[in-house]
Design an enzyme around this catalytic site. Structure first.
Site, mmCIF file in Angstrom:
data_model
loop_
_atom_site.group_PDB
_atom_site.id
_atom_site.type_symbol
_atom_site.label_atom_id
_atom_site.label_comp_id
_atom_site.label_asym_id
_atom_site.label_seq_id
_atom_site.Cartn_x
_atom_site.Cartn_y
_atom_site.Cartn_z
ATOM 1 N N ASP A 156 -116.052 71.468 45.937
ATOM 2 C CA ASP A 156 -115.542 71.783 44.602
ATOM 3 C C ASP A 156 -116.559 71.299 43.576
ATOM 4 O O ASP A 156 -116.429 70.202 43.016
ATOM 5 C CB ASP A 156 -114.168 71.108 44.398
ATOM 6 C CG ASP A 156 -113.438 71.638 43.170
ATOM 7 O OD1 ASP A 156 -114.102 71.825 42.133
ATOM 8 O OD2 ASP A 156 -112.210 71.853 43.248
ATOM 9 N N GLY A 185 -98.226 82.806 48.212
ATOM 10 C CA GLY A 185 -97.478 81.955 47.274
ATOM 11 C C GLY A 185 -96.030 82.375 47.094
ATOM 12 O O GLY A 185 -95.360 81.905 46.169
ATOM 13 N N ARG A 232 -108.439 84.741 45.463
ATOM 14 C CA ARG A 232 -108.394 86.074 44.856
ATOM 15 C C ARG A 232 -109.346 86.968 45.640
ATOM 16 O O ARG A 232 -110.418 86.530 46.071
ATOM 17 C CB ARG A 232 -108.815 86.037 43.382
ATOM 18 C CG ARG A 232 -107.744 85.516 42.438
ATOM 19 C CD ARG A 232 -106.573 86.499 42.276
ATOM 20 N NE ARG A 232 -105.580 86.026 41.330
ATOM 21 C CZ ARG A 232 -104.455 85.373 41.666
ATOM 22 N NH1 ARG A 232 -104.168 85.107 42.931
ATOM 23 N NH2 ARG A 232 -103.590 85.003 40.730
ATOM 24 N N HIS A 254 -100.794 89.698 49.665
ATOM 25 C CA HIS A 254 -100.797 88.748 48.544
ATOM 26 C C HIS A 254 -99.418 88.090 48.386
ATOM 27 O O HIS A 254 -98.801 88.152 47.315
ATOM 28 C CB HIS A 254 -101.224 89.452 47.244
ATOM 29 C CG HIS A 254 -101.597 88.513 46.135
ATOM 30 N ND1 HIS A 254 -102.432 88.860 45.118
ATOM 31 C CD2 HIS A 254 -101.224 87.226 45.879
ATOM 32 C CE1 HIS A 254 -102.561 87.844 44.271
ATOM 33 N NE2 HIS A 254 -101.824 86.830 44.714
ATOM 34 N N GLU A 279 -106.642 95.345 44.828
ATOM 35 C CA GLU A 279 -105.216 95.457 45.175
ATOM 36 C C GLU A 279 -104.537 96.404 44.193
ATOM 37 O O GLU A 279 -104.877 96.392 43.006
ATOM 38 C CB GLU A 279 -104.538 94.073 45.055
ATOM 39 C CG GLU A 279 -104.996 93.081 46.086
ATOM 40 C CD GLU A 279 -104.379 91.693 45.882
ATOM 41 O OE1 GLU A 279 -103.381 91.570 45.135
ATOM 42 O OE2 GLU A 279 -104.894 90.730 46.466
#
Ligand SMILES: NC(=O)c1ccc[n+]([C@@H]2O[C@H](COP(=O)([O-])OP(=O)(O)OC[C@H]3O[C@@H](n4cnc5c(N)ncnc54)[C@H](O)[C@@H]3O)[C@@H](O)[C@H]2O)c1
Ligand SMILES: O=C(O)[C@H](O)[C@H](O)COP(=O)(O)O
Length: 378
Positions: free
Chosen positions: A144, A255, A206, A252, A235
């Site tokens: 990161d 979540g 993403r 997708h 998408e």
């Protein structure tokens, strides 16, 4: 005059929350048009509503709440210029994505203990995924750069080193196209070349973070041994050849736990209330989430720790179900998202009958442990 709010009609638990204070119009997210928002004070959206000048110019919208973590559908620079405030829902479905990764890992058939998990993007989601990997006995490497710059490099690994060492590489960055560390096509043609032979790539960040052509080439050549994709370029018009090449492909929904959706809705309602000074909603949450169909898990006696952990994780979330539905109907990408089932996270489940080592892992992940032979719910 009552506030006017336009809301995506696929945001669960929202109906009724704001109606005492506002006139709320529910519309399909992808179809919300300038005429719909012209006289609205606020929008409550998901990722399917592109919030920029084309939608908002000339409207009276002053506030946008998106019930999602990601906000690449919001043109934040335009909103700043136009004086429109906005909020996302940080962390709302992070545990849901970790549950998705848990099922992707245990369904690989690989003995995970001692293997290396490389997490790219260690924010709300990546941190939970890293903790999951450690609970499963994996060595976890974290990449990161923005955090490393802010916090110092201790505990973070440079990308080439992570790719050289990880057996599983999992992407949890936002989609960004500018700044010091843009993520658009972060996984390009050079990326698989750096990956350890036999490694798997997961993307639930993403779609545009991975270059489709590069991933297809790497899967065809065997440079990457397998991929798990929840997110795709373009998408819902996904690349069918890529779907055929991946080990698991889902629409997708990483979540999409019921808990994560409820969190996102609660954060959106609270944000609208705070912005407009609506009283009594600062702590608002949906009242009660539906129970899982089978909240108790009887672990198979005699099974190994690995098998018992896999049984528990896949019981809470059968990733193969979403993969199977997408493969049998790739054009149904959006309807499959729009009519998603009830899916609860680990703390909604109770397990019985595991080995002590299994129990320790599951407890760390948030499951409730039942004593052997206890009565239902006892
Ligand atoms: N598939 C799904 O259903 C789903 C669900 C939730 C979130 N998401 C996606 O996951 C993303 C991450 O979510 P989050 O809640 O952890 O966000 P977050 O903002 O908490 O964390 C993102 C992290 O990525 C890091 N990052 C940024 N650029 C990077 C780069 N070039 N390389 C490595 N790391 C980089 C940031 O420093 C940050 O720590 C979201 O932006 C969203 O796009 C997808
Ligand atoms: O960013 C997020 O929170 C997730 O990608 C989320 O699952 C998106 O869901 P959507 O708004 O597309 O229903």
């Amino acid at each position: 005059m009552k506030l006017r709010i336009v809301a995506d009609d696929k945001i669960p638990f929202l109906r009724g929350a704001l109606e005492p204070f506002a006139e709320v119009t529910y519309l399909p997210g992808g179809a919300i048009a300038p005429a719909d928002v012209k006289n609205a004070d606020a929008l409550i959206t998901r990722t399917r509503t592109r919030c920029g000048e084309a939608l908002l110019a000339g409207s009276r919208v002053r506030f946008i709440a998106t019930a999602t973590i990601g906000y690449d559908h919001i043109d934040t620079a335009y909103l700043r210029r136009a004086g429109i405030a906005w909020r996302n829902a940080p962390g709302c479905n992070a545990a849901s994505v970790a549950q998705y990764i848990g099922s992707a890992l245990v369904s690989s058939g690989v003995e995970l203990c001692g293997k290396t998990l490389g997490v790219i993007g260690v924010g709300n989601v990546g941190s939970k995924v890293a903790a999951l990997g450690e609970a499963l006995g994996m060595r976890v490497l974290r990449n990161d750069p923005p955090r490393a710059e802010r916090e110092g490099s201790t505990g973070f690994t440079e990308l080439p080193e992570l790719l050289a060492e990880a057996d599983f590489v999992t992407i949890h960055t936002p989609l960004t196209r500018d700044g010091a560390h843009p993520t658009f096509h972060l996984c390009d043609a050079g990326f698989p070349e750096l990956m350890r032979s036999g490694a798997q790539l997961f993307n639930s960040g993403r779609g545009e973070v991975v270059d489709t052509a590069a991933l297809k080439a790497a899967l065809k050549s065997g440079r990457i041994s397998a991929a798990v994709l929840d997110v795709w370029e373009n998408e819902p018009g996904i690349d069918r050849e890529l779907l055929d090449l991946v080990r698991i492909g889902t629409p997708h929904i990483a979540g999409y736990s019921t808990d994560g959706k409820a969190n996102g809705t609660a954060m959106a309602v609270q944000a609208v209330a705070a912005f407009f000074g609506i009283p009594g909603l600062a702590e608002w949450r949906p009242e009660r989430l539906p129970e899982p169909e089978t909240p108790e898990i009887e672990l198979e006696m005699g099974a190994s720790v690995r098998e018992q952990v896999a049984q528990a994780l896949l019981h809470t979330y059968d990733i193969g179900l979403d993969d199977g539905k997408l493969r049998s109907d790739p054009a149904g990408f959006e309807p499959q998202r729009g009519h998603y089932r009830i899916r609860r996270e680990y703390p909604a489940f109770r397990v019985r009958g595991g080995r002590p080592e299994t129990a320790a892992v599951l407890k760390t992940l948030g499951f409730t442990l039942l004593p052997q032979g206890s009565a239902c719910g006892g």
